[in-house]
Design an enzyme around this catalytic site. Structure first.
Site, short mmCIF file in Angstrom:
data_model
loop_
_atom_site.label_atom_id
_atom_site.label_comp_id
_atom_site.label_asym_id
_atom_site.label_seq_id
_atom_site.Cartn_x
_atom_site.Cartn_y
_atom_site.Cartn_z
N CYS A 63 0.82 -1.21 0.00
CA CYS A 63 0.00 0.00 0.00
C CYS A 63 0.85 1.26 0.00
O CYS A 63 0.66 2.16 -0.81
CB CYS A 63 -0.93 -0.01 1.21
N LYS A 71 -0.28 5.42 -6.08
CA LYS A 71 -1.36 5.41 -7.07
C LYS A 71 -2.27 6.61 -6.93
O LYS A 71 -2.60 7.28 -7.90
CB LYS A 71 -2.14 4.10 -6.90
N HIS A 474 -26.31 20.33 -0.34
CA HIS A 474 -26.44 20.94 -1.66
C HIS A 474 -25.45 22.09 -1.83
O HIS A 474 -25.24 22.86 -0.90
CB HIS A 474 -27.87 21.47 -1.82
N GLU A 479 -25.35 14.31 -2.70
CA GLU A 479 -26.80 14.42 -2.56
C GLU A 479 -27.54 13.64 -3.64
O GLU A 479 -28.74 13.37 -3.51
CB GLU A 479 -27.24 15.88 -2.57
#
Length: 500
Positions: A63, A71, A474, A479
């Site tokens: 990792c 990555k 929002h 959402e």
């Protein structure tokens, strides 16, 4: 070998210890650190066998060194290229095109990884975990042997041993020139020079992530796929991932398998392949061939047979029970080296911590491998948690499954006029009220951040109605999940009314 760990108590002699030992990169280090905090004497044995191309790295496992961390950083470099192209639409006078410097990016990424290597060393030292940079294998069920620099032999004897050696990329040895001229994900992040025109062979998440960021930084990139993309993931989402990549410059050779790689006099690599659709042979020239055709468990040098640890005959992965115990009760295995476990760092880290707490902290908590979220960092990111649509239908039957779905357009795509035709979200539910959520699949910007938030609710048994009653933030892509109203089966959702 990534790492092996043990909690040990000193016995004298040839540096012989007794207590627990850990083997396995960041996973083994994390488990060992927890055991040390719980008052045990712990050693971590970690050694990186150089790749066939000679690439080597430091403490931290796949990792940190050749996986998630480099990555994601190179993926970010590619995303920035897209934002630079968007910038003039938002009023920034940026001269186009903007060139990319591989050397500068690679140096920055590699320096960060080296800082993490050092950080792991410091953490082990601070928690009094003994670190051995040696390649080790079992002598018997309580003892491992390693050879240090200069040929000095080290024997470690432990009451508990944890294997967390992970896996290494598979080379297709049956293909002429594959080993001599190809590289893998063990090498791509440590290249000093740009790989140039690249052929990525494979359709796994490793293949598509690498191809995605290579295309994103402006390199000519081709993906050769034998069959389907992202095997094991939801196939509708996987198709949208590759559609987006193809529409943004990545070439795909579908239904093709390579048969030969040879180096030309000018240094380029000529690849020959068979097109199984047409039955014809094809050829192409590339600067780099990247193999991403799967991984194999790093168990060959462990001498598991001397300890009596059983492995799967077909995969060579270690067999464990729900407590992470192998066929030898005091030898445990976690992570990618284990049969039937998700090949994801966070699951291995958590499994190791829970194991340490069970062994030395009086806990009885087991690792729950159900509903583990993950994200594929392709140019348009794909996050998911729970069952794919195919898995849900196979498990519960078509008539008992309801899928709510929608295409959407991220607000930030509007001003620069970006194509959003592959931005898509779907929720797989049981049809019977209250419609338990079986899986969530999100394709779009910041998919990992979106999926992580919803993963908690789905892990806790959220229903479709509960998700629809959640207030969205929002204007965000997140959402879109709580606005799903269209059922694949029956059109508009009849269970929730009065919502816009």
């Amino acid at each position: 070998m990534a790492a092996m760990a043990a909690a040990l108590r000193g016995l004298g002699g040839r540096f012989r210890w007794r207590t627990p030992a850990v083997a396995g990169g960041v996973r083994g280090a994390a488990q060992g650190a927890v055991a040390a905090q719980l008052g045990r004497k712990v050693a971590v044995v970690d050694y990186v066998e150089p790749s066939p191309r000679g690439t080597r790295w430091g403490l931290g496992g796949t990792c940190v060194n050749v996986g998630c961390i480099p990555k994601k950083l190179m993926h970010q470099a590619a995303l920035l290229g897209g934002l630079i192209r968007d910038a003039p639409h938002y009023g920034w006078e940026v001269a186009q095109p903007v060139p990319h410097d591989w050397r500068k990016m690679a140096e920055a990424v590699q320096n960060h990884v080296k800082s993490l290597n050092w950080g792991h060393r410091v953490q082990l030292h601070d928690r009094k975990v003994k670190y051995f940079n040696v390649k080790a294998g079992f002598v018997d069920e309580h003892t491992v042997r390693g050879v240090a620099k200069g040929g000095k032999e080290i024997l470690l004897s432990a009451d508990h041993i944890v294997i967390a050696t992970g896996g290494r990329p598979r080379y297709p040895a049956h293909i002429e020139g594959a080993l001599e001229y190809g590289i893998t994900s063990d090498d791509i992040f440590w290249l000093k020079e740009s790989p140039g025109k690249t052929l990525v062979v494979g359709a796994s998440y490793v293949a598509l992530e690498c191809a995605g960021f290579l295309t994103g930084i402006g390199l000519d990139t081709t993906v050769m796929m034998r069959s389907i993309p992202l095997r094991g993931f939801d196939q509708q989402m996987s198709s949208l991932v590759t559609e987006h990549m193809a529409s943004h410059g990545t070439r795909f050779l579908r239904g093709c398998t390579p048969s030969q790689v040879r180096r030309l006099p000018d240094g380029q690599l000529q690849v020959t392949w068979e097109d199984h659709t047409t039955g014809k042979e094809g050829t192409g020239t590339f600067n780099t061939v990247l193999w991403a055709v799967g991984r194999v468990p790093d168990t060959r040098s462990l001498n598991l047979e001397k300890a009596g640890v059983d492995t799967s005959p077909s995969t060579q992965k270690i067999l464990v029970d729900s407590r992470e115990a192998t066929s030898v009760p005091h030898i445990y295995a976690i992570g990618d080296v284990v049969e039937g476990r998700p090949e994801l760092t966070p699951t291995a880290v958590m499994a190791g911590r829970l194991l340490a707490q069970r062994l030395f902290g009086g806990s009885s908590d087991l690792m729950d491998y159900d509903k583990v979220p993950t994200t594929v960092f392709t140019p348009l990111e794909y996050g998911c948690v729970g069952l794919s649509e195919e898995e849900a239908v196979a498990r519960h039957g078509q008539e008992r499954v309801e899928v709510y779905h929608a295409h959407y357009k991220p607000l930030e795509f509007t001003v620069p006029g970006r194509d959003a035709s592959q931005c898509y979200v779907k929720m797989v539910c049981l049809r019977e009220p209250p419609q338990l959520v079986l899986g969530l699949h999100f394709l779009g910007p910041n998919a990992g951040e979106v999926t992580q938030g919803f993963a908690l609710g789905i892990k806790c048994g959220a229903s479709y109605v509960q998700v629809m009653q959640t207030v969205g933030i929002h204007p965000t892509c997140s959402e879109e999940v709580v606005k799903l109203r269209i059922s694949k089966r029956s059109g508009l959702d009849p269970t929730v009314t009065g919502c816009g």
